[in-house]
Design a protein around this motif. Structure first.
Motif, PDB file in Angstrom:
ATOM      1  N   PHE A 110       0.917  -1.272  -0.059  1.00 21.13           N
ATOM      2  CA  PHE A 110       0.019  -0.047   0.104  1.00 21.13           C
ATOM      3  C   PHE A 110       0.764   1.208   0.019  1.00 21.13           C
ATOM      4  O   PHE A 110       1.997   1.092   0.413  1.00 21.13           O
ATOM      5  N   GLN A 111       0.177   2.154  -0.362  1.00 25.98           N
ATOM      6  CA  GLN A 111       0.850   3.565  -0.544  1.00 25.98           C
ATOM      7  C   GLN A 111       1.445   4.237   0.861  1.00 25.98           C
ATOM      8  O   GLN A 111       2.692   4.496   0.822  1.00 25.98           O
ATOM      9  N   HIS A 112       0.412   4.091   1.693  1.00 29.59           N
ATOM     10  CA  HIS A 112       0.820   4.360   3.150  1.00 29.59           C
ATOM     11  C   HIS A 112       1.171   3.290   4.000  1.00 29.59           C
ATOM     12  O   HIS A 112       0.936   3.312   5.072  1.00 29.59           O
ATOM     13  N   PHE A 113       1.666   2.446   3.396  1.00 30.65           N
ATOM     14  CA  PHE A 113       2.124   1.112   3.982  1.00 30.65           C
ATOM     15  C   PHE A 113       1.072   0.037   4.727  1.00 30.65           C
ATOM     16  O   PHE A 113       1.109  -1.017   4.510  1.00 30.65           O
ATOM     17  N   ALA A 114      -0.017   0.793   5.267  1.00 29.28           N
ATOM     18  CA  ALA A 114      -1.010  -0.028   5.932  1.00 29.28           C
ATOM     19  C   ALA A 114      -0.627  -1.091   6.703  1.00 29.28           C
ATOM     20  O   ALA A 114      -0.973  -2.269   6.885  1.00 29.28           O
ATOM     21  N   LEU A 115       0.599  -0.622   7.653  1.00 28.78           N
ATOM     22  CA  LEU A 115       0.982  -1.820   8.321  1.00 28.78           C
ATOM     23  C   LEU A 115       0.167  -1.806   9.818  1.00 28.78           C
ATOM     24  O   LEU A 115      -0.516  -0.702  10.035  1.00 28.78           O
ATOM     25  N   PHE A 116       0.180  -2.812  10.234  1.00 27.07           N
ATOM     26  CA  PHE A 116      -0.743  -2.996  11.517  1.00 27.07           C
ATOM     27  C   PHE A 116       0.280  -2.368  12.749  1.00 27.07           C
ATOM     28  O   PHE A 116       1.197  -2.954  13.163  1.00 27.07           O
TER      29      PHE A 116
END
Lengths: 412, 306
Positions: A110-116
């Motif tokens: 994802f563009q903004h990483f979308a890490l948990f």
């Protein structure tokens, strides 16, 4: 079988999206639809991505590329059309089937990483495997491997918030790689990174792709990025795909003014390759030829030196007119051969940027294939001509004038 | 009830209250037996918990609370708790304070058991959200006293009625802040869950709820505070505890008793607020035990860092 097939995808936001699609098919333009309260995001997008290919969708913000990529893995249902992954229709899949397809076939960066943010780096990377139901030990081992592959060693137990942007995106990439799906979707994956880190990640992505053979669908608004990593590029504008082709095809043969305008600013030296600008050699000499014949050819073409090839067209070296003229009594020109310096022999896929050094040393660079056969030559003047905007490899001669003027202007 | 007279107005009489009462009476007659059972269950639960709280020596329990505060937050809250609890003991308000605490705890648990699932449901369905919103507005803005009348009719005087009124009064923040917390979770992060093929239930459990936790805990904190204020008002309908003391002081104009009871409520409120607020601001992603362990193993330099 192609990895991804998109068939006439439409996405029209609004209450009567289907009605919008019908009107678009009938030839209505986006402006008409907007007046009716509909927003066409993607219009009639069809393309196929072959297995093991890096396919880049390039467009400015608002061109519908993010919507497009989300239709590929079913995050957004298309208003019309469908997507097939290895022949399976993901658009028609729901619930369990949809989740199975996503787990087996397709992962996403994802563009903004979308890490948990509440999971450690390792548990983030293991998420895809967790969803697949892989046991704890195995998924941790595989996630760890993926993190190492992405150049993240020793961060397993940190939280994503403790990492820099570039490192966070490596985690995002590792999460997608660990899931071990055939297809990787990358939604502006490097856009939020610093330019230097971005270049680094692009190189690594290409390297990883060569190592792992994944099929990658990459979305970007950065044309240089598209040209750098894409095997093929789809240019998108206002929801439509206006051209699909290799970087060189798009650069040398833009489908319309919009694309032409767009590619005007591209660093051509990084996209164009030796093979796209090389010319057939004006003349070549055979090693068996006698000096007199050779001298005659060189005088006819008014060249101070010529490449010499063997019978099978392998490049043997070059001879200069001076030396040939002084040694007309030899039986053949083999003894007069000079070896072509290593730097002046380049492969056909060498970027123009890497030709300038050799070109400074010799008047013409030889383009040879893997077996050493001479494919063509790149004279200095051709190299300069290729840099100018509308210069193409075909009519290099017509570009001589402006290039010369430029150099003279520079001198003055 | 006298007929309302509206001689100068063309607006007809709209006796909503009367209609509600009629409906309420029918409701009561139908479910009377069920409410008797409910009353017994609630009374038993509260009596049981109050019994536990009354069992140990007050000072021992006060020390226990102080220890809990220290573990959950820091030594300052621990010390403050100890001082506060000793004050309550000194004012001879310990027994009513524990009665009130029992009501607050049970009411909070019930409000959360009802409220958090409702909040989750509202977060996942716009329709449910639209329906719940005015209902929650209604519950939250209706003066707390109004709830006392119907509950007394249903449960008669006593702790059960006060409990139910407390739950109704305190429910809204649990629903609202749960919904808000889940809706605020980064859209892309939820998409990531879907993109990797996780089921909605897994995404709720592994992604949405953990990330909504600070907001949910803020809701829990508010539920506790509202429960406490309503539990005191519940003294009006015969609930035991600090409310009862305050009402007594009102009817006998006993200023000293009133302040003793009031100050005890304040101490209890601050204790509960600080305790639960610190749970809400806890760093997400780390287990409670692990954090507690860290707390004990941390060097003084590290504990000075924010």
């Amino acid at each position: 079988m192609p990895a991804i097939e998109a068939h006439h995808l439409y996405k029209v936001f609004g209450r009567k999206g289907r009605e919008g699609v019908r009107r678009l098919e009938a030839g209505a333009d986006a402006e008409e639809l907007r007046k009716a309260g509909l927003t066409p995001a993607v219009v009639d997008a069809s393309f196929t991505v072959d297995e093991g290919e890096i396919f880049v969708v390039m467009g400015l913000s608002g061109s519908g590329k993010s919507t497009l990529i989300r239709m590929i893995n079913g995050l957004h249902p298309p208003t019309s059309g469908h997507v097939e992954l290895y022949g399976e229709n993901i658009t028609a899949a729901t619930g369990k089937d949809l989740r199975r397809l996503r787990r087996e076939r397709i992962s996403m960066v994802f563009q903004h990483f979308a890490l948990f943010p509440h999971r450690t780096v390792l548990d983030n990377a293991a998420y895809g495997l967790e969803a697949q139901g892989v046991g704890k030990e195995e998924r941790r081992a595989r996630a760890h491997e993926a993190l190492e592959l992405c150049g993240l060693t020793g961060w397993d137990d940190h939280l994503p918030g403790e990492l820099s942007g570039g490192m966070q995106q490596r985690v995002g990439l590792a999460r997608a790689l660990a899931a071990d799906t055939d297809i990787l979707l990358m939604d502006e994956a490097f856009s939020a990174l610093d330019p230097l880190i971005r270049r680094d990640m692009q190189d690594q992505l290409v390297e990883l792709q060569q190592k792992l053979g994944k099929t990658i669908l990459f979305i970007t608004h950065d044309l240089n990025e598209a040209m750098r990593i894409g095997d093929r590029i789809a240019m998108m504008r206002n929801g439509r795909i206006v051209q699909v082709g290799t970087a060189e095809e798009i650069l040398t043969d833009p489908a319309n003014d919009y694309v032409a305008q767009f590619v005007a600013d591209v660093d051509r030296t990084r996209v164009l390759t030796a093979s796209s600008v090389m010319e057939p050699p004006a003349a070549t000499l055979k090693a068996e030829q006698g000096p007199r014949a050779a001298h005659k050819v060189m005088r006819e073409h008014q060249v101070p030196a010529l490449f010499v090839t063997g019978r099978d067209r392998t490049l043997r070296g070059y001879v200069t007119e001076d030396e040939v003229g002084r040694n007309l009594d030899r039986t053949d020109i083999t003894t007069l051969l000079h070896p072509v310096p290593e730097a002046a022999r380049v492969a056909p896929d060498t970027a123009l940027a890497d030709l300038f050094g050799p070109a400074a040393e010799t008047p013409a660079v030889a383009v040879v294939d893997d077996d050493g056969r001479l494919l063509g030559v790149v004279p200095r003047i051709t190299l300069l001509a290729a840099l100018s905007q509308d210069g193409t490899s075909q009519d290099g001669t017509s570009q001589d004038e402006p290039s010369r003027n430029e150099t003279e202007a520079a001198r003055a | 009830m006298p007929e309302p007279t509206t001689p100068l107005s063309i607006v007809p009489a709209i006796p909503i209250g009367t209609w509600l009462e009629t409906g309420f009476e029918a409701f009561k007659d139908t479910f009377d037996a069920a409410f008797d059972v409910l009353r017994d269950v609630i009374s038993t639960a509260i009596d049981g918990l109050a019994g536990v709280l009354h069992a140990p020596d007050p000072l021992v329990l006060a020390l226990g609370f102080a220890l809990l505060a220290w573990l959950v937050r820091n030594w300052k809250l621990g010390l403050g708790t100890l001082v506060g609890m000793v004050l309550i003991i000194g004012m001879d308000m310990w027994d009513p304070a524990m009665d009130t605490l029992a009501i607050v705890v049970v009411a909070t648990v019930i409000a959360l058991v009802l409220g958090i699932p409702l909040g989750i449901w509202a977060a996942r369905s716009t329709t449910v959200s639209r329906i719940l919103k005015p209902v929650m507005d209604f519950l939250q803005t209706m003066p707390g006293f109004v709830w006392l009348v119907p509950v007394v009719k249903l449960f008669s005087i006593g702790v059960a009625g006060a409990m139910v009124a407390t739950v109704i009064f305190a429910l809204a923040p649990a629903v609202r802040l749960t919904e808000l917390g889940i809706r605020q979770v980064d859209k892309e992060v939820v998409e990531a869950g879907h993109a990797f093929g996780a089921a909605p239930r897994q995404i709720l459990r592994d992604v949405q709820l953990p990330l909504a936790l600070p907001s949910v805990m803020a809701g829990v904190n508010q539920v506790i505070m509202l429960s406490l204020s309503m539990a005191v008002i519940g003294g009006l309908v015969g609930a035991p505890g600090l409310g009862n003391e305050v009402i007594k002081s009102l009817s006998t104009l006993d200023l000293a008793l009133g302040f003793d009871g009031g100050i005890s409520v304040v101490i209890l409120a601050i204790f509960l607020d600080r305790l639960t607020a610190s749970i809400g601001t806890r760093r997400p992603g780390r287990g409670r035990l692990r954090e507690l362990r860290d707390r004990f193993t941390r060097t003084p330099a590290a504990s000075a860092a924010p």
